[in-house]
Design a protein around this motif. Structure first.
Motif: not given
Length: 412
Positions: A198-219
């Motif tokens: 992970v090259e980004a700051h952990w907070i930015r990486d955290l948000l991007s990680s959950y953004y994947v779940a957030l894009k999963d409309t069914r979930f």
């Protein structure tokens, strides 16, 4: 699949989890009553709502770190932190000291330890099982947790008022033993896993990680459904418990004096004893039925039962609606757990689990806010309000598991 055939991690999770949950349930449900008594209903409602939001934030961070670092190390650290917090709570809740604001603050900090324990532990279980064995694992784990709840709430209801410090001390001992057992025997399947750079700051990486779940409309819709559905039961140790504490007329049952606090304990005990005795029977009866129909009927019974408990004050009617709600709970829970596991990508399980905790955190927020809403609405209106939320949850649940309106495919 039999318990003896489960992987060692699963056996450890179920056995240690039993004692852990039993200890926690002997005192944690009664903390709401303690805070409400000491600080007032509105103040306690606000504090509990803040606690839910704080717990949600901690949970999201916990899920992220469980995907990035050793899940075993995170779990053991969380267990140890919880034991330390309980030691401090034992000191400050002692009658000779009794500092409710400090106790409330420490109670809120348990969200940090919970955030370290829950995502890591659940991800470890999914890592350690195959899809074919998961329903058996979830049913057995659910059964064991409810047996622990039965013992814990029985102990808490009988001894919380007069032996509060002893209860806290027992929790500390059990947590320390569990920590040592996990450290010694738990096998971490992520030890040899190649870590993502992970090259980004952990907070930015955290948000991007959950953004994947957030894009999963069914979930996301599935998680929203959980908010509305589970809030009905969570109210048992919030609005329902406080209302019974204030309004329930004591009765004598089998020579035992039952006041509002003990009535809440009896409802919790009934729920868990039923789970312990009929879980496998309900699973057997429903396994060859249409699973969507079983899920929706169970959800309707579950939310309606706890919704009616918001209004009733007669002991046998309260026991009857808990019976209805528990049968509904047994019908819906294994199906929800299996479906949730299928929706999670393998490389982001802990993050998805933490994101799914939005369902439980949101339900806790709705339930704790009931203490505030209940100062405006009467019990009948609260009952209608909760049942309406349950119906909304049923609709969202149906859409998430049985419709093609989302771009994500329906799991088989």
């Amino acid at each position: 699949m039999k318990f003896s055939q489960f992987p060692s991690n699963v056996k450890l999770r179920i056995i240690c989890g039993f004692f852990d949950h039993m200890a926690s349930m002997s005192v944690m449900p009664f903390m709401v009553l303690y805070i409400a008594d000491e600080l007032g209903k509105v103040t306690s409602g606000i504090l509990l709502s803040i606690n839910v939001v704080f717990g949600l934030i901690c949970g999201l961070c916990g899920g992220y770190f469980a995907d990035r670092f050793s899940r075993k190390r995170l779990l053991v650290t969380g267990q140890l932190l919880f034991a330390i917090l309980m030691i401090l709570m034992t000191i400050f809740i002692h009658p000779a000291i009794n500092m409710p604001w400090v106790v409330a603050f420490l109670y809120m900090l348990t969200a940090v330890s919970g955030a370290m324990i829950f995502p890591a532990l659940e991800a470890l279980i999914i890592d350690s099982t195959t899809e074919e064995m998961r329903k058996s694992v979830y049913v057995t784990s659910y059964w064991a947790n409810n047996l622990a709840t039965a013992f814990g709430t029985a102990i808490g209801g009988l001894f919380y008022k007069d032996h509060r410090v002893l209860l806290f001390a027992l929790i500390v001992i059990i947590m320390l033993i569990n920590t040592a057992v996990f450290q010694r025997y738990l096998i971490d399947p992520t030890v040899n896993k190649v870590r993502k750079v992970v090259e980004a700051h952990w907070i930015r990486d955290l948000l991007s990680s959950y953004y994947v779940a957030l894009k999963d409309t069914r979930f996301v819709v599935f998680t929203m459904a959980a908010v509305f559905i589970f809030s009905s039961e969570f109210a048992l140790t919030n609005y329902i418990g406080v209302r019974l504490h204030d309004e329930f007329k004591p009765v004598e049952l089998f020579g035992i004096h039952v006041d509002g606090v003990r009535m809440m304990s009896l409802m919790l005990i009934e729920n868990t004893v039923l789970v312990v005795t009929v879980t496998f029977l309900i699973a057997k009866i429903t396994e060859k039925r249409n699973q969507v129909a079983v899920l929706l009927l169970g959800t309707l019974m579950y939310t309606s039962g706890y919704g009616l408990a918001h209004h009733l004050t007669t002991w046998y009617l309260l026991m009857l609606v808990v019976l209805m709600a528990t049968i509904g709970e047994l019908m819906q829970t294994p199906i929800i757990s299996v479906f949730q596991a299928k929706l999670m990508p393998e490389d982001k399980r802990a993050s998805y689990i933490a994101f799914s905790s939005l369902g439980y955190s949101g339900a806790g927020l709705v339930a704790s806010s009931g203490l505030i809403v209940g100062t405006v609405l009467n019990s009948m209106m609260m009952s209608i309000y909760v049942i309406t939320l349950g119906l909304i949850g049923m609709l969202l649940l149906y859409l998430s598991i049985h419709s093609n309106i989302f771009k994500q495919k329906i799991p088989s």
